[in-house]
Design a protein around this motif. Structure first.
Motif, PDB file in Angstrom:
ATOM      1  N   ALA A 510       0.835  -1.208   0.000  1.00  0.00           N
ATOM      2  CA  ALA A 510       0.000   0.000   0.000  1.00  0.00           C
ATOM      3  C   ALA A 510       0.868   1.256   0.000  1.00  0.00           C
ATOM      4  N   ASP A 511       1.890   1.271   0.833  1.00  0.00           N
ATOM      5  CA  ASP A 511       2.766   2.446   0.889  1.00  0.00           C
ATOM      6  C   ASP A 511       3.503   2.660  -0.429  1.00  0.00           C
ATOM      7  N   LEU A 512       3.916   1.572  -1.070  1.00  0.00           N
ATOM      8  CA  LEU A 512       4.644   1.701  -2.330  1.00  0.00           C
ATOM      9  C   LEU A 512       3.730   2.232  -3.431  1.00  0.00           C
ATOM     10  N   ARG A 513       2.484   1.811  -3.443  1.00  0.00           N
ATOM     11  CA  ARG A 513       1.542   2.341  -4.441  1.00  0.00           C
ATOM     12  C   ARG A 513       1.335   3.836  -4.225  1.00  0.00           C
ATOM     13  N   VAL A 514       1.260   4.256  -2.995  1.00  0.00           N
ATOM     14  CA  VAL A 514       1.152   5.689  -2.711  1.00  0.00           C
ATOM     15  C   VAL A 514       2.404   6.420  -3.170  1.00  0.00           C
ATOM     16  N   GLY A 515       3.566   5.785  -2.940  1.00  0.00           N
ATOM     17  CA  GLY A 515       4.833   6.405  -3.321  1.00  0.00           C
ATOM     18  C   GLY A 515       4.961   6.649  -4.811  1.00  0.00           C
ATOM     19  N   LEU A 516       4.282   5.844  -5.616  1.00  0.00           N
ATOM     20  CA  LEU A 516       4.342   6.041  -7.072  1.00  0.00           C
ATOM     21  C   LEU A 516       3.774   7.389  -7.496  1.00  0.00           C
ATOM     22  N   ALA A 517       2.969   8.000  -6.654  1.00  0.00           N
ATOM     23  CA  ALA A 517       2.354   9.287  -6.992  1.00  0.00           C
ATOM     24  C   ALA A 517       3.018  10.456  -6.271  1.00  0.00           C
ATOM     25  N   ASP A 518       4.130  10.211  -5.596  1.00  0.00           N
ATOM     26  CA  ASP A 518       4.797  11.290  -4.856  1.00  0.00           C
ATOM     27  C   ASP A 518       5.320  12.357  -5.820  1.00  0.00           C
ATOM     28  N   ASP A 519       5.469  13.582  -5.320  1.00  0.00           N
ATOM     29  CA  ASP A 519       5.954  14.652  -6.195  1.00  0.00           C
ATOM     30  C   ASP A 519       7.464  14.651  -6.366  1.00  0.00           C
ATOM     31  N   ASP A 520       8.183  13.778  -5.642  1.00  0.00           N
ATOM     32  CA  ASP A 520       9.634  13.686  -5.820  1.00  0.00           C
ATOM     33  C   ASP A 520       9.962  12.433  -6.626  1.00  0.00           C
ATOM     34  N   ASN A 547       0.584   3.520 -15.199  1.00  0.00           N
ATOM     35  CA  ASN A 547       0.350   4.956 -15.184  1.00  0.00           C
ATOM     36  C   ASN A 547       1.642   5.761 -15.117  1.00  0.00           C
ATOM     37  N   VAL A 548       2.747   5.138 -14.682  1.00  0.00           N
ATOM     38  CA  VAL A 548       4.001   5.891 -14.582  1.00  0.00           C
ATOM     39  C   VAL A 548       4.922   5.601 -15.768  1.00  0.00           C
ATOM     40  N   LEU A 549       4.434   4.910 -16.791  1.00  0.00           N
ATOM     41  CA  LEU A 549       5.266   4.685 -17.973  1.00  0.00           C
ATOM     42  C   LEU A 549       5.581   5.990 -18.697  1.00  0.00           C
ATOM     43  N   ARG A 566       8.175  -8.189 -17.208  1.00  0.00           N
ATOM     44  CA  ARG A 566       8.283  -9.495 -16.541  1.00  0.00           C
ATOM     45  C   ARG A 566       6.915 -10.082 -16.229  1.00  0.00           C
ATOM     46  N   PHE A 567       5.910  -9.208 -16.074  1.00  0.00           N
ATOM     47  CA  PHE A 567       4.549  -9.672 -15.844  1.00  0.00           C
ATOM     48  C   PHE A 567       3.805  -9.958 -17.145  1.00  0.00           C
ATOM     49  N   GLY A 568       4.492  -9.835 -18.276  1.00  0.00           N
ATOM     50  CA  GLY A 568       3.846 -10.101 -19.554  1.00  0.00           C
ATOM     51  C   GLY A 568       3.098  -8.926 -20.138  1.00  0.00           C
ATOM     52  N   ARG A 569       3.322  -7.746 -19.583  1.00  0.00           N
ATOM     53  CA  ARG A 569       2.655  -6.545 -20.103  1.00  0.00           C
ATOM     54  C   ARG A 569       3.648  -5.695 -20.899  1.00  0.00           C
ATOM     55  N   GLY A 570       4.303  -6.308 -21.840  1.00  0.00           N
ATOM     56  CA  GLY A 570       5.343  -5.605 -22.565  1.00  0.00           C
ATOM     57  C   GLY A 570       4.866  -4.767 -23.725  1.00  0.00           C
ATOM     58  N   GLU A 571       3.593  -4.886 -24.108  1.00  0.00           N
ATOM     59  CA  GLU A 571       3.121  -4.165 -25.297  1.00  0.00           C
ATOM     60  C   GLU A 571       3.350  -2.668 -25.169  1.00  0.00           C
ATOM     61  N   ARG A 572       3.043  -2.107 -24.002  1.00  0.00           N
ATOM     62  CA  ARG A 572       3.291  -0.675 -23.770  1.00  0.00           C
ATOM     63  C   ARG A 572       4.647  -0.434 -23.128  1.00  0.00           C
ATOM     64  N   ALA A 573       5.116  -1.398 -22.365  1.00  0.00           N
ATOM     65  CA  ALA A 573       6.324  -1.174 -21.559  1.00  0.00           C
ATOM     66  C   ALA A 573       7.608  -1.263 -22.382  1.00  0.00           C
ATOM     67  N   LEU A 574       7.683  -2.245 -23.294  1.00  0.00           N
ATOM     68  CA  LEU A 574       8.928  -2.429 -24.036  1.00  0.00           C
ATOM     69  C   LEU A 574       9.286  -1.198 -24.875  1.00  0.00           C
ATOM     70  N   PRO A 575       8.337  -0.524 -25.527  1.00  0.00           N
ATOM     71  CA  PRO A 575       8.686   0.691 -26.265  1.00  0.00           C
ATOM     72  C   PRO A 575       9.247   1.800 -25.384  1.00  0.00           C
ATOM     73  N   VAL A 576       8.880   1.809 -24.117  1.00  0.00           N
ATOM     74  CA  VAL A 576       9.455   2.805 -23.201  1.00  0.00           C
ATOM     75  C   VAL A 576      10.958   2.580 -23.060  1.00  0.00           C
TER      76      VAL A 576
END
Length: 646
Positions: A510-520, A547-549, A566-576
């Motif tokens: 939960a804390d890590l998910r919140v951290g993904l939206a931090d302003d730093d 959302n942070v790609l 690694r989770f198999g969601r490379g369609e959007r992630a690999l181009p990044v």
């Protein structure tokens, strides 16, 4: 790739051959003394640093039964040997950055091997202070400070020598012997014999059958052969030291010179160099005071001292022995002379990126206990690393590990992950194999050292909490040291609090998910790293990671993209990641390239992009567009491409 790696190794071997060609003469000066008459006494002592590369305290004077080091043993008999001396990092350039400035590499931002991070103008390399005080300062010849400054030395190069100074001028001279560097142990037996072993008398050569291996090494003929070579190299280096000390005697300078001998870090072998164990950080340190300055010595000749000493203490010690003040920015403390500080309670160490392999671990040690905190526990102790993986000893150990024949402490070092924390009683367990982190009997020790490490990171403004690319981005127009001390530019406590959530388990989700939206951006980065460390348990956060790609920080984007792939969601992630390969900033490209390399098969759809990027960093002749990040980028991409070839 192979050609470039051999070139790097070839340089080190050539340096060793030059030493051999000089008939073990150490360093041949370009000038001779103006006379053979001993110089008149003077108030300022000469100071000689003799350093060697990649050795632990495997010397006769330190009780090693296999060592044949008569010259260094004699130096110890005439001086003082420190039994608890440590360096601040287990690899070369971060240590040398610290040695030349008196500031932790983690404070300067120079903690990564082979990087370029100039210190601020307010932090001058300490030989400049000695030169201003009238000293002749020479360096023969390695610098490797993670920054370039041609004004540090009166001369720095293969002919640099105290003999090139003005008559009677006090000197501070550094001589660095590369003959013990890890690159010297490779090659055929015939090559090794020609370059080194043939220069030793038969009685000076080591018998591989009699050597005692550390318990975390398997006992094979190859392993024994490599260890034998290392002992032979130490004996060879001892002869070089003896020759240099003889030059000091010939010039009539021994009585007026304070001699230091030490190594830059532990042995260049797996589980030594690059690690925060004592095998990587503990080094020999011998100091001999000439007769005219013996009143400054801490003890009678031949004694041992068990006080903790860190390599960060060497610059202020030299300054005070030379009668100079210690600048406020220096973070060490003098351990010799009239201004010697009280003994330390702790030493600290840091492990960060080495070549193309990212890492972040920190440690603190008192005279008995060692505490290590790994901020990337999801990565193995021994990561894939091109330069190290070409070494015969690494190939042998990987082969045996793959066969399943390793057990106990030999096996744990090759696991795919590592513990978040480690605690060792170095008196009862000098090889640091019994992790006491969960021992109820050591709870107070664990908490004390855990708090001490945290306090040190905050006190010294450890900028290693910023991923490398982001550190440079944030410090644009300034330096990492300065931005870490600028109000609001580096909210370190908040960043560290998030980094401390990495590896503690699903309760941090939960804390890590919140951290993904931090302003730093650094908080967001460590939140992404923490989710990566959770592995399959990070699944509930995958949408948040997508959302942070598009995050403005490349390190955040790439870390999230790697986990999504690694989770198999490379369609959007690999181009990044492939887009990151086109970034003009090499620190950014390296993170993208390394992430792709570690994806294995999941990076294969990006082979064409990786090959295009690799060609930007490799010249037609096989060399690289620079000697640092371009080489590491090419290594990572070459390995990723090779993995995808049929």
């Amino acid at each position: 790739m192979k050609d470039r790696v051999q070139t790097r190794r070839g340089f080190l071997r050539t340096a060793g051959l030059c030493a051999a060609g000089a008939a073990l003469s150490g360093c041949t000066p370009s000038k001779r003394p103006t006379s053979g008459i001993a110089e008149t006494p003077r108030a300022k002592p000469n100071i000689l640093w003799i350093t060697c590369e990649d050795i632990s305290p495997y010397l006769g004077s330190y009780g090693d039964p296999h060592a044949r080091t008569p010259n260094l043993d004699r130096l110890a008999d005439e001086g003082t040997r420190y039994t608890q001396a440590f360096v601040t990092a287990p690899v070369c350039s971060p240590v040398r950055s610290c040695l030349i400035t008196g500031v932790y590499a983690t404070s300067l931002g120079s903690q990564h091997l082979r990087s370029t991070v100039p210190p601020p103008a307010s932090i001058q390399p300490f030989p400049k202070r000695l030169r201003a005080a009238g000293y002749y300062c020479s360096n023969n010849e390695k610098e490797d400070y993670n920054f370039k400054d041609p004004t540090i030395w009166d001369e720095s190069g293969p002919n640099a020598h105290w003999r090139n100074r003005r008559p009677g001028q006090p000197f501070f001279s550094v001589f660095n012997f590369v003959s013990t560097h890890q690159g010297q142990i490779n090659g055929s037996d015939e090559e090794f014999f020609a370059k080194y072993r043939s220069k030793l008398a038969p009685e000076e050569r080591h018998d591989r059958e009699t050597l005692v291996l550390p318990p975390y090494y398997p006992d094979t003929p190859m392993v024994r052969n490599i260890w034998t070579r290392y002992y032979d190299l130490i004996t060879y280096m001892d002869k070089q030291v003896g020759d240099l000390l003889a030059q000091l005697d010939t010039d009539g300078l021994s009585d007026n010179t304070i001699v230091f001998f030490y190594s830059d870090h532990g042995m260049g072998l797996p589980r030594f160099k690059r690690t925060l164990y004592d095998s990587g950080l503990r080094v020999p340190l011998i100091v001999r005071f000439g007769a005219r300055h013996r009143s400054l010595a801490p003890s009678r000749p031949g004694r041992r001292i068990d006080r903790l000493v860190s390599s960060i203490d060497l610059p202020p010690t030299v300054l005070t022995l030379a009668g100079q003040s210690v600048p406020d920015h220096m973070q060490g403390r003098p351990f010799l002379g009239p201004q010697a500080a009280p003994p330390r309670d702790y030493i600290y160490g840091a492990s960060s990126r080495v070549d193309e392999a990212y890492e972040m671990s920190r440690c603190v040690r008192d005279k008995r206990y060692k505490y290590i905190r790994h901020f990337m526990p999801h990565l193995p102790y021994i990561q894939p690393s091109t330069y190290c993986d070409q070494a015969e000893i690494t190939q042998e150990l990987r082969r045996i590990a793959a066969s399943g024949r390793l057990t106990g402490p030999q096996k744990s070092w090759w696991e795919p992950t590592k513990p978040v924390e480690e605690l060792y009683d170095t008196q009862a367990d000098p090889h640091e194999m019994n992790n006491l982190i969960d021992s109820p009997d050591h709870r107070r020790t664990r908490e004390r050292l855990r708090m001490e490490l945290r306090a040190w990171m905050l006190r010294t403004r450890d900028v290693g909490l910023l991923p490398e690319a982001q550190m440079h981005i944030r410090a644009a127009g300034s330096t990492p040291y300065e931005i870490a001390r600028k109000g609001g530019a580096y909210p370190q406590e908040r960043i560290l609090a998030t980094a401390e959530r990495v590896g503690i388990g699903p309760q941090a989700l939960a804390d890590l998910r919140v951290g993904l939206a931090d302003d730093d951006s650094a908080v967001r980065y460590w939140a992404a790293v923490g989710l990566d460390a959770l592995g399959p348990e990070a699944a509930p956060a995958l949408d948040a990671l997508e959302n942070v790609l598009a995050d403005p920080s490349p390190n955040v984007r790439f870390t999230a993209a790697g986990l999504l792939c690694r989770f198999g969601r490379g369609e959007r992630a690999l181009p990044v990641l492939t887009a990151g390969l086109s970034d003009p900033r090499e620190t950014v490209v390296l993170h993208a390239a390394r992430t792709l390399e570690l994806l294995g098969d999941k990076a294969c759809p990006a082979v064409e992009s990786m090959e295009q990027a690799r060609r930007r960093y490799v010249k037609p002749d096989g060399s690289y567009t620079n000697n640092d990040h371009a080489m590491f980028i090419a290594w990572a991409l070459t390995n990723a491409i090779d993995h995808c070839k049929p």
